[in-house]
Write a protein that holds these residues in place. Structure first.
Motif, short mmCIF file in Angstrom:
data_model
loop_
_atom_site.label_atom_id
_atom_site.label_comp_id
_atom_site.label_asym_id
_atom_site.label_seq_id
_atom_site.Cartn_x
_atom_site.Cartn_y
_atom_site.Cartn_z
N ARG A 158 0.86 -1.18 0.00
CA ARG A 158 0.00 0.00 0.00
C ARG A 158 0.90 1.23 0.00
NH1 ARG A 158 -2.75 2.91 4.66
NH2 ARG A 158 -1.69 1.37 5.94
N VAL A 159 0.61 2.16 -0.89
CA VAL A 159 1.35 3.42 -0.99
C VAL A 159 0.35 4.56 -0.94
CG1 VAL A 159 2.87 4.84 -2.43
CG2 VAL A 159 3.19 2.37 -2.37
N GLU A 160 0.64 5.56 -0.11
CA GLU A 160 -0.21 6.74 -0.02
C GLU A 160 0.60 7.98 -0.32
OE1 GLU A 160 -3.67 5.60 3.19
OE2 GLU A 160 -1.97 6.79 3.89
N TYR A 161 -0.09 8.94 -0.94
CA TYR A 161 0.50 10.23 -1.25
C TYR A 161 -0.22 11.29 -0.42
CZ TYR A 161 2.52 7.70 -5.10
OH TYR A 161 3.22 6.79 -5.84
N GLN A 162 0.57 12.21 0.13
CA GLN A 162 0.01 13.25 0.98
C GLN A 162 0.76 14.55 0.73
OE1 GLN A 162 0.20 12.25 5.12
NE2 GLN A 162 -1.10 13.94 5.73
N LEU A 163 0.03 15.66 0.78
CA LEU A 163 0.66 16.96 0.63
C LEU A 163 1.52 17.27 1.85
CD1 LEU A 163 -2.26 19.12 -0.81
CD2 LEU A 163 -0.25 18.28 -2.04
N THR A 164 2.66 17.87 1.63
CA THR A 164 3.49 18.40 2.71
C THR A 164 2.89 19.74 3.13
OG1 THR A 164 4.90 19.62 1.19
CG2 THR A 164 5.57 17.33 1.70
N PRO A 165 3.40 20.36 4.18
CA PRO A 165 2.92 21.71 4.52
C PRO A 165 3.04 22.68 3.34
CG PRO A 165 4.08 20.80 6.39
CD PRO A 165 4.28 19.83 5.24
N ALA A 166 4.13 22.59 2.58
CA ALA A 166 4.28 23.46 1.40
C ALA A 166 3.18 23.18 0.39
CB ALA A 166 5.65 23.28 0.76
N GLY A 167 2.86 21.92 0.17
CA GLY A 167 1.79 21.56 -0.75
C GLY A 167 0.43 22.01 -0.25
N GLN A 168 0.21 21.92 1.05
CA GLN A 168 -1.06 22.36 1.63
C GLN A 168 -1.26 23.87 1.47
OE1 GLN A 168 -0.78 20.87 5.62
NE2 GLN A 168 -1.34 18.79 5.01
N ARG A 169 -0.17 24.61 1.44
CA ARG A 169 -0.30 26.06 1.26
C ARG A 169 -0.78 26.43 -0.14
NH1 ARG A 169 4.05 25.85 4.87
NH2 ARG A 169 5.65 25.95 3.26
N LEU A 170 -0.80 25.48 -1.05
CA LEU A 170 -1.36 25.73 -2.38
C LEU A 170 -2.88 25.85 -2.34
CD1 LEU A 170 0.86 23.38 -4.53
CD2 LEU A 170 0.72 25.87 -4.71
N GLU A 171 -3.50 25.49 -1.22
CA GLU A 171 -4.95 25.58 -1.12
C GLU A 171 -5.44 27.00 -1.40
OE1 GLU A 171 -8.64 24.13 1.67
OE2 GLU A 171 -6.66 24.33 2.59
N SER A 172 -4.77 27.99 -0.86
CA SER A 172 -5.19 29.38 -1.08
C SER A 172 -4.98 29.78 -2.54
CB SER A 172 -4.46 30.34 -0.14
OG SER A 172 -3.07 30.31 -0.38
N VAL A 173 -3.96 29.24 -3.18
CA VAL A 173 -3.71 29.54 -4.60
C VAL A 173 -4.86 28.96 -5.44
CG1 VAL A 173 -2.16 29.14 -6.55
CG2 VAL A 173 -1.21 29.59 -4.27
N LEU A 174 -5.23 27.72 -5.17
CA LEU A 174 -6.32 27.10 -5.91
C LEU A 174 -7.64 27.79 -5.63
CD1 LEU A 174 -4.12 25.00 -6.48
CD2 LEU A 174 -5.84 23.25 -6.19
N ALA A 175 -7.86 28.23 -4.40
CA ALA A 175 -9.09 28.96 -4.07
C ALA A 175 -9.14 30.28 -4.83
CB ALA A 175 -9.16 29.21 -2.56
N SER A 176 -8.01 30.95 -4.95
CA SER A 176 -7.96 32.21 -5.72
C SER A 176 -8.23 31.95 -7.20
CB SER A 176 -6.61 32.89 -5.56
OG SER A 176 -6.43 33.34 -4.24
N MET A 177 -7.68 30.86 -7.73
CA MET A 177 -7.92 30.51 -9.12
C MET A 177 -9.40 30.23 -9.35
SD MET A 177 -4.56 28.08 -9.72
CE MET A 177 -5.24 27.27 -11.14
N ALA A 178 -10.01 29.48 -8.44
CA ALA A 178 -11.44 29.16 -8.58
C ALA A 178 -12.29 30.41 -8.49
CB ALA A 178 -11.85 28.15 -7.50
N HIS A 179 -11.96 31.30 -7.57
CA HIS A 179 -12.70 32.55 -7.41
C HIS A 179 -12.62 33.38 -8.70
CE1 HIS A 179 -14.41 36.07 -5.46
NE2 HIS A 179 -13.42 36.77 -5.98
N TRP A 180 -11.42 33.49 -9.24
CA TRP A 180 -11.23 34.25 -10.48
C TRP A 180 -12.04 33.62 -11.61
CZ3 TRP A 180 -9.07 32.89 -15.22
CH2 TRP A 180 -8.92 33.95 -16.11
#
Length: 116
Positions: A78-100
């Motif tokens: 079994r292999v799992e992939y998870q965002l690091t803290p740096a990856g999690q900070r992309l949430e605001s970037v994606l939210a801004s993209m969606a808003h735009w």
């Protein structure tokens, strides 16, 4: 793949675009924002992505510190992939993209932009 194919650019925006290249990259991040996922779960959530593309993007994300890969010593493996803290900070970037996109791009079946 033990390293990136070429050095990352100095320009921060160009560096961002190299790491998050193509439409699948941001969609993979979007899926991982919900928590760790297995490869098959990511493929199911992203209809149309090839295993090769998904694997390449995940490897690139590992190399750039956006994702961690955890392999469990189980049968079957079994292999799992998870965002690091740096990856999690992309949430605001994606939210801004969606808003735009919601405010400034036409809907899929519309020829006129929505108003703010």
């Amino acid at each position: 793949m033990s390293e990136l194919p070429h050095p990352l650019p100095e320009c921060p925006i160009a560096r961002f675009l190299v790491v998050l290249d193509g439409p699948w990259a941001t969609l993979i991040v979007r899926e991982l924002l919900d928590g760790p996922k297995r490869f098959t779960a990511l493929r199911t959530a992203l209809p149309g992505i090839s295993p090769k593309t998904l694997s390449a993007r995940l490897q690139r994300f590992e190399l750039t510190g956006l994702v961690t890969r955890t392999a469990y010593a189980e049968v079957p493996p079994r292999v799992e992939y998870q965002l690091t803290p740096a990856g999690q900070r992309l949430e605001s970037v994606l939210a801004s993209m969606a808003h735009w996109a919601e405010n400034d791009l036409p809907q899929a079946n519309s020829s006129t932009p929505t108003t703010v």
